[in-house]
Design an enzyme around this catalytic site. Structure first.
Site, PDB file in Angstrom:
ATOM      1  N   VAL A  76     -19.052 -48.509  38.577  1.00 18.07           N
ATOM      2  CA  VAL A  76     -19.390 -47.195  39.103  1.00 18.07           C
ATOM      3  C   VAL A  76     -19.315 -47.266  40.613  1.00 18.07           C
ATOM      4  O   VAL A  76     -19.879 -48.187  41.227  1.00 18.07           O
ATOM      5  CB  VAL A  76     -20.799 -46.762  38.654  1.00 18.07           C
ATOM      6  CG1 VAL A  76     -21.142 -45.387  39.229  1.00 18.07           C
ATOM      7  CG2 VAL A  76     -20.909 -46.755  37.136  1.00 18.07           C
ATOM      8  N   CYS A  77     -18.610 -46.316  41.214  1.00 17.17           N
ATOM      9  CA  CYS A  77     -18.561 -46.233  42.671  1.00 17.17           C
ATOM     10  C   CYS A  77     -18.023 -47.551  43.243  1.00 17.17           C
ATOM     11  O   CYS A  77     -17.021 -48.078  42.772  1.00 17.17           O
ATOM     12  CB  CYS A  77     -19.956 -45.873  43.190  1.00 17.17           C
ATOM     13  SG  CYS A  77     -20.055 -45.325  44.900  1.00 17.17           S
ATOM     14  N   THR A  78     -18.703 -48.120  44.238  1.00 15.07           N
ATOM     15  CA  THR A  78     -18.209 -49.340  44.877  1.00 15.07           C
ATOM     16  C   THR A  78     -18.475 -50.592  44.056  1.00 15.07           C
ATOM     17  O   THR A  78     -18.168 -51.694  44.511  1.00 15.07           O
ATOM     18  CB  THR A  78     -18.813 -49.493  46.282  1.00 15.07           C
ATOM     19  OG1 THR A  78     -20.244 -49.446  46.190  1.00 15.07           O
ATOM     20  CG2 THR A  78     -18.319 -48.401  47.212  1.00 15.07           C
TER      21      THR A  78
END
Length: 229
Positions: free
Chosen positions: A122-124
């Protein structure tokens, strides 16, 4: 859908064992990155009405993790004691810039991912997967502010406009709230589209499967037969 009890449900021998989701957490993890998928998997039910997933938080050490904005979280388990994992979730946050250079973290991510049916960043969190070598030759996305960092890693094609990229076994999602979409997509694969739609309705989340780029085989995941852990 009724409210979930305060302790996880335990299925009896007549029902399949819920699929186990391990949500990795670490200092400076983004709260919604891990809490969003945790909620999705935690409330999803099978067609029979049983909980479809057992969700645990794991960290390198069994100690309080200080997430973004000072939220303190005690993980359920140290990652080395996670046991059987069907889905591994690697969230993002500022802490990923440290963890992507942490050999112990990269080793545990590789270990858990190798035995899991699915791995989701998720995300970074994609930076951690990339640093661990898990995105080689695969499509990937991340938070819009981290695209150049992701490009610098050993990845395949970067898809900056995708909300979720599904390579089959490894999935990545864009920033923060996109983790909800990715988790619901996994529910659709593992339990069925109706279960994903009902989970989104229960959460009052306006979810649509659009924005998902499919780059690998989309075989459904079934619940594991009941067995002792």
């Amino acid at each position: 859908m009724t409210d979930r009890p305060t302790s996880p449900a335990v299925t009896d021998a007549m029902h399949p064992t819920p699929m186990r989701v391990a949500v990795l957490i670490f200092d400076d993890v983004e709260v919604l990155d891990f809490a969003g998928p945790f909620e999705v998997f935690g409330v999803s039910r099978s067609p029979s009405g049983d909980f479809a997933f057992e969700v645990v938080t794991v960290a390198l050490e069994h100690r309080i993790v200080v997430a973004r904005n000072g939220l303190q979280v005690l993980p359920h388990l140290a990652a080395e004691n996670a046991g059987q994992v069907d889905v591994l979730v690697v969230p993002g946050g500022q802490g990923t810039r440290r963890e992507m250079h942490n050999p112990a973290m990269l080793d545990i991510v590789r270990h858990l991912s190798a035995s899991a049916n699915l791995t989701l960043s998720v995300c970074t969190g994609a930076l951690v997967l990339g640093a661990a070598g898990l995105l080689r030759g695969l499509g990937a996305t991340t938070h819009y502010g981290a695209m150049e960092e992701l490009r610098a890693l050993d990845c395949g094609e970067i898809l900056p406009t995708a909300r979720v990229v599904d390579n089959g076994r490894v999935l990545t999602s864009a920033g923060i709230s996109a983790g909800l979409d990715a988790a619901l997509h996994i529910v659709a694969r593992a339990v069925g589209p109706e279960a994903a739609a009902e989970t989104a309705r229960y959460m009052q989340y306006d979810w649509s499967p659009s924005g998902i780029v499919r780059r690998g085989p989309q075989a459904p995941m079934g619940a594991r037969p009941n067995r002792s852990r």
